[in-house]
Design a protein around this motif. Structure first.
Motif, short mmCIF file in Angstrom:
data_model
loop_
_atom_site.label_atom_id
_atom_site.label_comp_id
_atom_site.label_asym_id
_atom_site.label_seq_id
_atom_site.Cartn_x
_atom_site.Cartn_y
_atom_site.Cartn_z
N ALA A 56 95.79 -39.71 15.14
CA ALA A 56 97.04 -38.95 15.08
C ALA A 56 97.69 -38.89 16.45
O ALA A 56 98.91 -39.00 16.59
CB ALA A 56 96.76 -37.55 14.55
N GLY A 61 103.58 -41.07 16.56
CA GLY A 61 104.67 -40.98 15.59
C GLY A 61 105.51 -42.24 15.50
O GLY A 61 106.64 -42.21 15.01
N THR A 244 101.73 -34.53 13.57
CA THR A 244 100.63 -35.26 12.94
C THR A 244 99.28 -34.74 13.43
O THR A 244 98.33 -34.63 12.65
CB THR A 244 100.75 -36.77 13.25
OG1 THR A 244 102.04 -37.23 12.86
CG2 THR A 244 99.70 -37.56 12.49
N THR A 363 106.02 -33.13 2.78
CA THR A 363 106.27 -34.45 3.36
C THR A 363 107.57 -35.03 2.85
O THR A 363 108.36 -35.62 3.61
CB THR A 363 105.11 -35.41 3.03
OG1 THR A 363 103.89 -34.86 3.53
CG2 THR A 363 105.34 -36.77 3.66
#
Length: 486
Positions: A56, A61, A244, A363
């Protein structure tokens, strides 16, 4: 071909490449829970929990960032891809060098001083997997679901072959006539049977890198690297990365703490049953694979908001159907997938599944802050979720009565709170859900929860209740479902 049909076809193809590896993993889940003791299974799941948080962080990202910049005006697609891949390579390489240098310290700090090889293998897994993120996203963005699925299937077949060989064939490899004798002897010289799984994963991740290498060689050049674009992509991606990481903490903190504060035995049972609850995550991921690139493509159109809302409604509808069917047949799944000694944690499954559905809705709705270029909103909301997760797990640690229900409720509460905050925030700037649609969504949630509650009380009526639920849903949403398949 209508928009919905195109999305459905692509989603089906993506599903094959995504579901097949997961089916294989669930088949191995049965073997692992039989073969390993609960405390050994805890070590296996703990390593993946720690790795998930690391990935993560390293992803920065950039997958979402790539999709966003790909469809921006005045952005060259090849420059965006080359810049993203080179940036990711630099970040991952720096991580690999530093982590290997600190391997003894990190493994001891995590409680694995006797197994630094676990960490060495996972550092390589993380490195290979992060390098593959953007090439795999490129396949999705360029409508190549067949290639995407084929790579995933080849990857799991390599991993499966190695696991089967290491676990099932090792009794015969000491025959020196066997050509694999030296290979097994070498692997067995530095790790144990839990490490066999990590070794197989490492080789399959390396294989994945080789499979996407043609994309990297053809599409990525240093000449197309743009420093200003790289900084803009990182500025956009860092808030997503923080969100994340927060999600990774929400998803894995309970398992990490149960292992270290209660026992490996309890964590083994909790983690095994958590994997059954993760069926909902499969549904969410499959939906995202086909829909997410479309979300960004559609963002320029005047009717974008309507499509986002309609697709989110459909996602919730099928997600609740999936929830009822899994919870209604959970005993069957448990019987075939997990050994009996792990069954004490079955009560967490409906709770975690509903929490994961909340996360899936979140999401879908989170697309609004990505489109308006304010991913920091997701970071703030994710931090709220992390705070709630820490709160529930702190209570769990203080009580310390071996009750794994508190972390499960923490997961549900965290994702539920994040969804509510996001909806309230987004309604002011983006969403236009009418009162009727919101009312229908609430009714669907309550109805699904009622059916699952009734099934739990009267298991002998499970199939009848599930069939009744499906018929009622069909008549309630008949127009929408018919329009969907036209």
């Amino acid at each position: 071909m209508t928009l919905y049909k195109k999305l459905a076809i692509q989603t089906v193809i993506y599903s094959i490449g995504f579901i097949f590896p997961r089916i294989i993993n669930y088949a191995f889940l049965r073997f692992f829970t039989v073969f390993f003791k609960r405390e050994e299974f805890s070590l296996y799941t703990d390593m993946y929990a720690l790795a998930f948080i690391a990935i993560a962080f390293l992803s920065f990202g950039l997958e979402n960032t790539y999709f966003r910049f790909l469809y921006k005006k005045n952005c060259d697609k090849e420059i965006v891809f080359s810049t993203g891949v080179i940036t990711q390579l630099l970040i991952s390489s720096f991580f690999l060098i530093i982590s290997i240098h600190l391997i003894k310290y990190l493994s001891s700090m995590a409680g694995y001083h006797n197994h630094p090889e676990y960490f060495f293998m996972f550092f390589l897994i993380i490195f290979f997997d992060t390098i593959c993120i953007l090439p795999m996203a490129w396949l999705r963005a360029n409508d190549k679901p067949l290639q995407y699925s084929a790579i995933n299937i080849i990857n799991i077949l390599i991993q499966s072959f190695l696991i089967i060989y290491l676990f099932f064939c090792y009794d015969n490899v000491y025959d020196k006539q066997n050509c694999f004798f030296f290979v097994f002897k070498w692997i067995n010289s530095f790790t144990d049977k839990i490490g066999y799984i990590f070794f197989a994963n490492m080789i399959s991740s390396l294989g994945n890198l080789f499979l996407i290498l043609p994309i990297l060689l053809k599409k990525v050049t240093i000449k197309k690297f743009n420093k200003i674009l790289a900084m803009n992509m990182l500025n956009y991606g860092v808030p997503i990365m923080l969100g994340t990481i927060a999600f990774s903490i929400n998803e894995n903190l309970d398992k990490i703490l149960i292992k270290r504060w209660i026992s490996d035995e309890i964590n083994g049972s909790y983690s095994a049953c958590y994997k059954i609850a993760s069926f909902m995550s499969l549904y969410i991921r499959i939906f995202r694979l086909g829909i997410e690139p479309f979300f960004f493509k559609k963002s320029k159109d005047s009717d974008a908001t309507y499509f986002y809302e309609e697709i989110t409604y459909i996602f919730i509808l099928f997600g609740l159907i999936f929830y009822v069917l899994v919870c209604g047949n959970v005993n069957i799944f448990m019987k075939f997938l997990i050994d009996k000694k792990y069954h004490i944690a079955i009560p967490i499954i409906p709770i975690i599944m509903m929490g994961n559905l909340f996360l899936g809705v979140y999401t879908n709705l989170s697309i609004f802050y990505k489109i308006i270029d304010k991913p920091i909103i997701g970071t703030y909301i994710s931090l709220i979720g992390v705070f709630i997760t820490f709160l529930f797990n702190s209570i769990f640690i203080l009580i310390s009565d071996n009750s794994f229900m508190i972390p499960a409720w923490g997961t549900l509460t965290s994702y539920g709170a994040m969804l509510i905050v996001l909806y309230i925030w987004g309604k002011k700037q983006f969403f236009q859900f009418c009162d009727k649609k919101i009312r229908n969504i609430i009714i669907h949630f309550l109805f699904a929860l009622f059916i699952v509650f009734m099934i739990k009380k009267k298991m002998e009526l499970s199939l009848i209740l599930q069939f009744l639920y499906l018929i009622i849903i069909f008549f309630l949403e008949k127009k929408r479902l018919i329009h969907l398949i036209k």
